[in-house]
Design a protein around this motif. Structure first.
Motif, PDB file in Angstrom:
ATOM      1  N   TRP A 196      89.815  33.529 -18.292  1.00 27.47           N
ATOM      2  CA  TRP A 196      88.911  33.768 -19.393  1.00 27.47           C
ATOM      3  C   TRP A 196      87.221  33.630 -18.667  1.00 27.47           C
ATOM      4  O   TRP A 196      86.571  34.362 -19.413  1.00 27.47           O
ATOM      5  N   ILE A 197      87.387  32.886 -17.492  1.00 27.87           N
ATOM      6  CA  ILE A 197      85.880  32.792 -17.223  1.00 27.87           C
ATOM      7  C   ILE A 197      85.556  34.018 -16.573  1.00 27.87           C
ATOM      8  O   ILE A 197      84.358  34.583 -16.633  1.00 27.87           O
ATOM      9  N   ASN A 198      86.531  34.692 -15.941  1.00 29.23           N
ATOM     10  CA  ASN A 198      85.943  36.032 -15.250  1.00 29.23           C
ATOM     11  C   ASN A 198      85.575  37.097 -16.386  1.00 29.23           C
ATOM     12  O   ASN A 198      84.772  37.924 -16.397  1.00 29.23           O
TER      13      ASN A 198
ATOM     14  N   TYR B 207      75.721  28.758 -17.446  1.00 31.26           N
ATOM     15  CA  TYR B 207      75.333  29.952 -16.966  1.00 31.26           C
ATOM     16  C   TYR B 207      74.141  30.156 -17.220  1.00 31.26           C
ATOM     17  O   TYR B 207      73.156  30.605 -16.393  1.00 31.26           O
TER      18      TYR B 207
ATOM     19  N   LEU C 248      79.234  30.700 -10.138  1.00 30.19           N
ATOM     20  CA  LEU C 248      80.477  30.026 -10.078  1.00 30.19           C
ATOM     21  C   LEU C 248      80.616  29.097  -8.863  1.00 30.19           C
ATOM     22  O   LEU C 248      81.021  27.882  -8.894  1.00 30.19           O
TER      23      LEU C 248
ATOM     24  N   LEU D 200      80.667  26.771 -20.840  1.00 29.05           N
ATOM     25  CA  LEU D 200      80.168  27.860 -19.767  1.00 29.05           C
ATOM     26  C   LEU D 200      78.932  28.571 -20.149  1.00 29.05           C
ATOM     27  O   LEU D 200      78.141  28.813 -19.110  1.00 29.05           O
TER      28      LEU D 200
ATOM     29  N   PRO E 267      90.212  31.576 -24.305  1.00 27.19           N
ATOM     30  CA  PRO E 267      89.863  30.331 -23.444  1.00 27.19           C
ATOM     31  C   PRO E 267      90.962  29.688 -23.222  1.00 27.19           C
ATOM     32  O   PRO E 267      90.891  28.536 -22.540  1.00 27.19           O
TER      33      PRO E 267
ATOM     34  N   LYS F 113      84.739  24.836 -24.881  1.00 30.86           N
ATOM     35  CA  LYS F 113      84.940  25.484 -23.282  1.00 30.86           C
ATOM     36  C   LYS F 113      83.974  26.539 -23.132  1.00 30.86           C
ATOM     37  O   LYS F 113      83.044  26.825 -22.293  1.00 30.86           O
TER      38      LYS F 113
ATOM     39  N   ALA G  42      87.045  30.621  -9.751  1.00 29.04           N
ATOM     40  CA  ALA G  42      87.055  30.863 -11.204  1.00 29.04           C
ATOM     41  C   ALA G  42      88.238  30.168 -11.599  1.00 29.04           C
ATOM     42  O   ALA G  42      88.308  29.458 -12.616  1.00 29.04           O
TER      43      ALA G  42
ATOM     44  N   GLU H 128      88.243  26.921 -14.292  1.00 28.55           N
ATOM     45  CA  GLU H 128      89.147  26.881 -15.444  1.00 28.55           C
ATOM     46  C   GLU H 128      89.781  25.720 -15.734  1.00 28.55           C
ATOM     47  O   GLU H 128      89.754  24.979 -16.801  1.00 28.55           O
TER      48      GLU H 128
ATOM     49  N   ILE I 138      87.067  22.802 -16.018  1.00 25.76           N
ATOM     50  CA  ILE I 138      86.330  22.810 -17.382  1.00 25.76           C
ATOM     51  C   ILE I 138      87.314  22.328 -18.649  1.00 25.76           C
ATOM     52  O   ILE I 138      87.040  21.568 -19.191  1.00 25.76           O
TER      53      ILE I 138
END
Length: 395
Positions: free
Chosen positions: A8-10, A71, A87, A67, A3, A63, A115, A119, A122
Motif C-alpha cells: 500500500w505504501i508503493n 511525505y 522512504l 504517511l 492499507p 496509516k 517500503a 509498512e 507504520i
C-alpha cells in the motif's frame, strides 16, 4: 488502495505523484490534517485524492494520514518529490527515534525493500495493541499522538541532533496540557477514556514518571515553533470540548494557554470553532465517546474485524464456496432456521478447511477462533446468490 494489504505504501507513492502541489504551505497541510481528525488523534477521514476500495477503519485511516503527513512535510521542507528518497529518509528518521524495531522474521517475510519494512513500522506506530485480545477488548486501538511524529520529522529535516530528546519533551508537554485541560472541568467517563487513550499512546516517556504539578509551563514558555503551539492548543481544545460545552473555567484555561503560547485571539477562537465543527460532524462515531459494556464492545469489534476480512477476501471466498455446495446449502439454511448439532459441526469443519486455504483468515483456525464462526456465518450470506436467502432485502 488497501492499507491493510502489503504494497500500500508503493501504491500511495504512485497516487501522490499526481498531487504534488496540493499543499502550498505547512499551514494548509495542518488544516487538512485537522479536518480529517489526524491532529486530534481521532481519524475520521483521509485525503480526498485517496480512493479506498472499502470502508476504512480508524487505524487504516490513521496509516494513510500519517504517511500523507510525513511525505507532505518532506516535500514542503526539502522541495523534493522523489518518493523513494522520502522512504529512505523516513526510515532513517524512525531509526534515530529508536522505535519500530523489526524482528528477523519480519525481515525475512517482507524482503529487503524499504517500503515493505516501513509498512510494518507504520503499522506498529498506529496500533496500540499488538494482539487480537488487546484489540478486541479495547475499542480504542489507534495511537492518538501520531501527529507528534510529524512535528518531530519537521524538526529532523532541519536539524536531526537530539531528536529523541525533542520527542520526549513534546510528549511531556502534550500529556501535561491534556491533564490540566481535563482538570479545568468536571470529569466524566469520556474524559477518563480520553486521558487513558493519550496515556496509552505515549512512546518516549512513562506516564508513571509524571507528577503533573504545573512545572511543565516553564518548558512550554520556551521558544517553540508556531505549529507546535497550535497543536498544543488544539489538543487542549479537544480535552475541554469533548462534552460539547465550554464552561467559564475551561474558557479561562484555553485563552490563558493560548496567551502563553503567544497565539493571537483569532487563532484561539479558530481552534475552538474547528473542534466544535469536528464534534458536531463526528460525535456519534468517535470511539472514546461510546459507552458500551464489555460484551457489546467485544461483539462490535469482532463483527467489524470479521466483516473487513470477508470484504477483503470476498472473491476468494466466493470461489471456495462455489466448490462446496453442501456448505452453501447449510449456511443458507442457517439464515432461515436453526441447524442441528450435526449440521453445525459440518459447517464448522468445512469452513475451517476453507480458512486454511486463505492465509488472512488464519485467525479462525487458531485456538479459540471458533468463537468467531457465528459472526462469520451471520455475515457470509452477503456473498451467496440471492436465491438462497428468501428474506434478503436488496439495497
Amino acid at each position: 488502495m488497501n492499507p491493510s494489504a502489503s504494497g500500500w505504501i508503493n501504491k500511495f507513492g504512485s497516487l501522490v505523484e499526481k498531487e504534488r502541489d496540493r499543499y502550498s504551505s505547512f499551514d494548509t497541510l495542518y488544516r487538512d490534517l485537522r479536518s480529517t481528525g489526524f491532529v486530534y488523534g481521532i481519524n475520521m477521514g483521509i485525503p480526498q485524492f485517496i480512493v479506498a476500495e472499502h470502508k476504512l477503519s480508524e487505524d487504516e485511516c490513521a496509516k494513510i494520514n500519517l504517511l500523507n503527513a510525513l511525505y507532505s512535510t518532506y516535500t514542503l521542507e526539502t522541495s523534493k518529490t522523489d518518493f523513494k528518497a522520502f522512504l529512505e529518509e523516513i526510515f532513517r528518521f524512525y531509526k534515530e527515534l529508536e522505535i519500530g524495531h523489526i524482528s528477523l522474521l519480519s525481515k525475512i517475510l517482507t524482503g529487503s525493500q524499504t517500503a515493505a519494512h516501513l509498512e510494518k513500522l507504520i503499522d506498529s506506530r498506529v496500533s496500540l495493541g499488538d494482539n487480537l485480545i488487546s484489540k478486541t477488548f479495547n475499542s480504542i486501538i489507534t495511537n492518538s499522538l501520531l501527529f507528534i511524529d510529524v512535528l518531530l520529522f519537521k524538526r529532523y529535516l532541519c536539524n536531526s541532533i537530539n531528536i529523541r530528546e525533542q520527542a520526549q519533551l513534546v510528549e511531556y508537554l502534550t500529556i501535561n496540557i491534556t491533564y490540566h485541560a481535563l482538570s479545568s472541568k468536571e470529569k466524566n467517563k469520556s474524559d477518563e477514556r480520553l486521558a487513558q487513550l493519550f496515556a496509552s499512546s505515549l512512546t518516549f516517556i512513562e506516564i508513571d514518571s509524571q507528577n503533573f504539578d504545573g512545572s511543565y509551563r516553564e518548558k512550554l514558555l520556551e521558544n517553540r515553533s508556531e505549529i507546535e503551539n497550535r497543536y498544543f492548543l488544539d489538543v487542549a481544545c479537544l480535552a475541554v470540548w469533548e462534552d460539547k460545552s465550554l464552561e467559564y473555567q475551561e474558557s479561562e484555561f484555553i485563552f490563558g494557554l493560548g496567551k502563553d503560547l503567544k497565539l493571537a485571539e483569532e487563532d484561539i477562537l479558530n481552534s475552538l470553532e474547528e473542534i466544535k465543527i469536528f464534534f458536531i460532524k463526528n460525535s456519534k462515531t468517535i470511539p472514546f465517546l461510546k459507552d458500551t459494556n464489555l460484551a457489546i464492545q467485544f461483539y462490535d469489534n469482532m463483527s467489524k474485524m470479521v466483516n473487513k476480512l470477508i470484504l477483503r477476501n470476498s472473491k476468494r471466498l466466493q470461489k471456495e464456496l462455489s466448490e462446496s455446495k453442501e456448505l452453501v446449502y447449510l449456511i443458507s439454511k442457517s439464515t432461515l432456521k436453526d441447524l442441528t448439532p450435526e449440521e453445525k459441526k459440518k459447517v464448522q469443519n468445512q469452513l475451517i478447511d476453507i480458512f486454511k486455504s486463505i492465509p488472512s483468515l488464519a485467525i479462525f483456525i487458531l485456538p479459540g477462533g471458533a468463537v468467531l464462526l457465528p459472526i462469520f456465518i451471520k455475515l457470509i450470506p452477503k456473498l451467496l446468490p440471492s436465491s438462497f436467502d428468501e428474506n434478503r432485502v436488496e439495497k
